[in-house]
Write an enzyme that holds these catalytic residues in place. Structure first.
Site, PDB file in Angstrom:
ATOM      1  N   LYS A 256       0.865  -1.194   0.000  1.00 17.17           N
ATOM      2  CA  LYS A 256       0.000   0.000   0.000  1.00 17.17           C
ATOM      3  C   LYS A 256       0.896   1.237   0.000  1.00 17.17           C
ATOM      4  O   LYS A 256       1.704   1.432   0.900  1.00 17.17           O
ATOM      5  CB  LYS A 256      -0.897  -0.009   1.238  1.00 17.17           C
ATOM      6  CG  LYS A 256      -1.717   1.284   1.419  1.00 17.17           C
ATOM      7  CD  LYS A 256      -2.710   1.189   2.573  1.00 17.17           C
ATOM      8  CE  LYS A 256      -3.388   2.534   2.831  1.00 17.17           C
ATOM      9  NZ  LYS A 256      -4.332   2.495   3.973  1.00 17.17           N
ATOM     10  N   ASP A 261      -2.574  10.038   3.743  1.00 22.58           N
ATOM     11  CA  ASP A 261      -3.989   9.663   3.823  1.00 22.58           C
ATOM     12  C   ASP A 261      -4.752  10.665   4.684  1.00 22.58           C
ATOM     13  O   ASP A 261      -4.738  10.579   5.909  1.00 22.58           O
ATOM     14  CB  ASP A 261      -4.110   8.242   4.418  1.00 22.58           C
ATOM     15  CG  ASP A 261      -5.563   7.769   4.473  1.00 22.58           C
ATOM     16  OD1 ASP A 261      -6.439   8.447   3.883  1.00 22.58           O
ATOM     17  OD2 ASP A 261      -5.816   6.713   5.100  1.00 22.58           O
ATOM     18  N   LYS A 268     -10.423  12.681   7.805  1.00 21.69           N
ATOM     19  CA  LYS A 268     -10.048  12.230   9.158  1.00 21.69           C
ATOM     20  C   LYS A 268     -10.043  13.406  10.126  1.00 21.69           C
ATOM     21  O   LYS A 268      -9.845  14.543   9.706  1.00 21.69           O
ATOM     22  CB  LYS A 268      -8.623  11.658   9.126  1.00 21.69           C
ATOM     23  CG  LYS A 268      -8.477  10.306   8.488  1.00 21.69           C
ATOM     24  CD  LYS A 268      -7.014   9.878   8.528  1.00 21.69           C
ATOM     25  CE  LYS A 268      -6.798   8.544   7.848  1.00 21.69           C
ATOM     26  NZ  LYS A 268      -7.503   7.425   8.460  1.00 21.69           N
ATOM     27  N   ASP A 279       1.440   6.107   5.637  1.00 29.05           N
ATOM     28  CA  ASP A 279       0.499   5.187   4.984  1.00 29.05           C
ATOM     29  C   ASP A 279       1.080   4.536   3.715  1.00 29.05           C
ATOM     30  O   ASP A 279       0.391   3.820   3.004  1.00 29.05           O
ATOM     31  CB  ASP A 279      -0.808   5.920   4.685  1.00 29.05           C
ATOM     32  CG  ASP A 279      -2.031   5.014   4.843  1.00 29.05           C
ATOM     33  OD1 ASP A 279      -1.907   3.964   5.495  1.00 29.05           O
ATOM     34  OD2 ASP A 279      -3.097   5.361   4.301  1.00 29.05           O
ATOM     35  N   GLU A 340      -9.425   3.679   1.612  1.00 26.34           N
ATOM     36  CA  GLU A 340      -8.836   3.791   0.270  1.00 26.34           C
ATOM     37  C   GLU A 340      -7.795   2.725  -0.023  1.00 26.34           C
ATOM     38  O   GLU A 340      -7.557   2.370  -1.171  1.00 26.34           O
ATOM     39  CB  GLU A 340      -8.217   5.188   0.086  1.00 26.34           C
ATOM     40  CG  GLU A 340      -6.792   5.382   0.636  1.00 26.34           C
ATOM     41  CD  GLU A 340      -6.665   5.180   2.145  1.00 26.34           C
ATOM     42  OE1 GLU A 340      -7.691   5.268   2.848  1.00 26.34           O
ATOM     43  OE2 GLU A 340      -5.547   4.922   2.620  1.00 26.34           O
ATOM     44  N   ARG A 342      -7.605  -0.542   0.573  1.00 25.04           N
ATOM     45  CA  ARG A 342      -8.105  -1.778  -0.052  1.00 25.04           C
ATOM     46  C   ARG A 342      -8.472  -1.529  -1.509  1.00 25.04           C
ATOM     47  O   ARG A 342      -8.361  -2.432  -2.348  1.00 25.04           O
ATOM     48  CB  ARG A 342      -9.295  -2.315   0.752  1.00 25.04           C
ATOM     49  CG  ARG A 342     -10.474  -1.387   0.807  1.00 25.04           C
ATOM     50  CD  ARG A 342     -11.428  -1.716   1.948  1.00 25.04           C
ATOM     51  NE  ARG A 342     -10.869  -1.344   3.250  1.00 25.04           N
ATOM     52  CZ  ARG A 342     -11.457  -1.559   4.427  1.00 25.04           C
ATOM     53  NH1 ARG A 342     -12.631  -2.156   4.467  1.00 25.04           N
ATOM     54  NH2 ARG A 342     -10.871  -1.187   5.544  1.00 25.04           N
TER      55      ARG A 342
END
Ligand code: BES
Ligand code: ZN
Ligand code: ZN
Length: 492
Positions: A256, A261, A268, A279, A340, A342
């Protein structure tokens, strides 16, 4: 070759009381009295070690350290007693950590030349790794170094062979390189910057490299990846690397690579949002692993996919309710733009399958739920078939990286339910957050392909310092992949 050998590493079979360093570190277990080489050292120091133990100033507890001045009784300036804890529980993970604890203490007291002695032979690889990992300094952009300590020369007391030494250096330097990448702020470690690193690696080790920008990825049908990428002005890239070492097995690694993020439109809370520069830890570990693949050149095939993008709420960003068509053809309804990882991994998984992967591992800082479940002590592991999950879990154990398995039951498919598309990116109701992530990813791996997902959201970044490790990035996952690769090569 990894070019920067920062530390001089040598070995000696010299008596401890003859070695000339700033500190001789000896590892002693709980309740243990000096014996063998350490007893001789104790004698040379007029029993200073046994006296320190008798007075209760050193008990051998795990990560305990006590420094004793040598008063010129031996050529070294001091002796550092390092606690190994309960001898019966000592394993390769603890060997690495205990060496690290000794080094952290050594750095604080200004040691530059350090010798380490552990009675238990055959743990030299762990010791070297522990030393390297403990010297990592997260203060990347500090113009004045606070504890500007550095170990310039490390002496392993024992018979260290060149191969073990080289391997340990390659793995440790790669791990610290990964940690540095993760530690870089998102304005520095952009997708483009990660591509630059991938290019250097591909060129150095003659890997096949593919780099697709957003528009190329879109043309290839990577609608899931592009959907997330749209919200950011920073150019996004999908990267694939291929190493062909031969044999029937092809290890596919997917990382990933969200360089920041924010959550996207499902934004968030601002508290701790700055930590979301981490991330991309999965992608960084995969790149670090590819460096080792290039060094070791195993007799298996390794293919890697890295979806690299920010997750931002730009004007053209993905919105809750949007539907994306993935590379596999499956459609995804986005319920929450913060799930996001996945989504981009879906195309990453499909791509390594396309490149011929028979055995896949994906590494992702995927869920807050794994932190609720396991904290920072273990990564979540899920996958199929059982034999592959066990093989990866064994590799993790050998690497000293803890993993804890979560199940995927057939009923968990319910977590994917969508009213409009094939699947949704988050479940209709709360609960089973770690499993929901995995069961989504599983949709993009054909039944016959072995697949493991490692959720490293809790282990990739430490909120606090440990006796053997600074706070911040850990480089988790890389060493597991190395042990896995070594095992697969032995099998082939
Ligand atoms: N990158 C986060 C997961 C994460 C959280 C990593 C904390 C490291 C530390 C991921 O993209 C995310 O936001 N996941 C959501 C999923 C949810 C919306 C289903 C989460 O875990 O809250
Ligand atoms: Zn997110
Ligand atoms: Zn994320």
């Amino acid at each position: 070759m990894v070019k920067f050998e920062l530390m001089k590493i040598n070995s000696t079979s010299e008596k401890l009381e003859k070695i000339h360093t700033d500190a001789v570190a000896v590892i002693l277990f709980e309740g243990e009295k000096p014996s063998g080489k350490i007893a001789d050292l104790d004698k040379a120091l007029s029993n200073a070690i046994s006296e320190t133990i008798r007075l209760g100033e050193f008990k051998g507890r795990l990560y305990e350290t006590t420094s004793i001045f040598a008063h010129k009784k031996i050529p070294s300036t001091r002796v550092l007693l390092v606690g190994g804890g309960n001898k019966n529980e000592f394993d390769s993970r603890l060997a690495r950590n205990v060496a690290g604890a000794g080094v952290k203490r050594a750095l604080k007291i200004g040691v530059k030349k350090l010798a380490i002695y552990l009675e238990d032979e055959g743990r030299y690889e762990e010791i070297i790794e522990g030393v390297y990992l403990a010297t990592f300094d997260p203060g990347l952009y500090k113009t004045k170094k606070e504890d500007a300590g550095e170990i310039e020369e490390l002496t392993i007391v024992g018979k260290l062979n060149d191969e073990t030494k080289k391997h340990a250096i390659v793995v440790s330097e790669s791990t610290n390189w990964v940690r540095k990448m993760i530690n870089e702020p998102a304005n520095m470690m952009t997708p483009a910057k990660m591509v630059e690193e991938a290019r250097i690696i591909a060129k150095e080790y003659k890997f096949k490299l593919e780099v697709f920008n957003e528009s190329e990825a879109g043309k290839k049908g990577m609608g899931a990846f592009v959907g997330i990428a749209k919200g950011s002005e920073e150019p996004s890239y999908f990267v694939a690397l291929e190493y062909r070492g031969g044999g029937k097995k092809t290890l596919g690694v997917v990382g990933k690579g969200i360089t920041f993020d924010s959550g996207g439109i499902s934004i968030k809370p601002s508290e701790k949002m700055h930590e979301m520069k981490m991330d991309m830890s999965g992608a960084a570990a995969v790149l670090g692993f590819m460096k080792i693949v290039g060094e070791v050149r195993p007799k298996i095939n390794v293919v890697a996919a890295l979806p690299l993008t920010e997750n931002l709420p730009g004007g053209r960003a993905l919105k809750p309710g949007d539907v994306l068509k993935s590379f596999s053809g499956k459609t995804i309804e986005i319920i929450n733009t913060d799930a996001e990882g996945r989504v981009v991994l879906a195309d990453g998984l499909s791509y390594v399958v396309k490149l011929g992967a028979t055995h896949i591992v994906d590494l992702a800082t995927l869920t807050g739920a794994v932190i609720v479940a396991l904290g920072d002590q273990a990564s979540g592991i899920l996958g199929r078939p059982k034999s592959w999950v066990e093989q990866v879990a064994d590799a993790a154990k050998n690497a000293g990286e803890r993993v804890w398995q979560f199940p995927i039951y057939p009923e968990h498919k319910e977590l994917l339910k969508s009213e409009v598309a094939d699947i949704a990116n988050i479940p209709p109701k709360k609960g089973a957050g770690v499993i929901a992530g995995a069961v989504f990813l599983q949709e993009f791996v054909p039944e016959k392909t072995s697949w493991v997902h490692l959720d490293i959201a809790g282990t990739a970044w430490l909120d606090g310092e440990r006796p053997y490790l600074s706070r911040g990035p850990t480089g988790v996952g890389l060493r597991t992949l190395v042990k896995l690769m070594e095992g697969m090569e032995r099998e082939s």
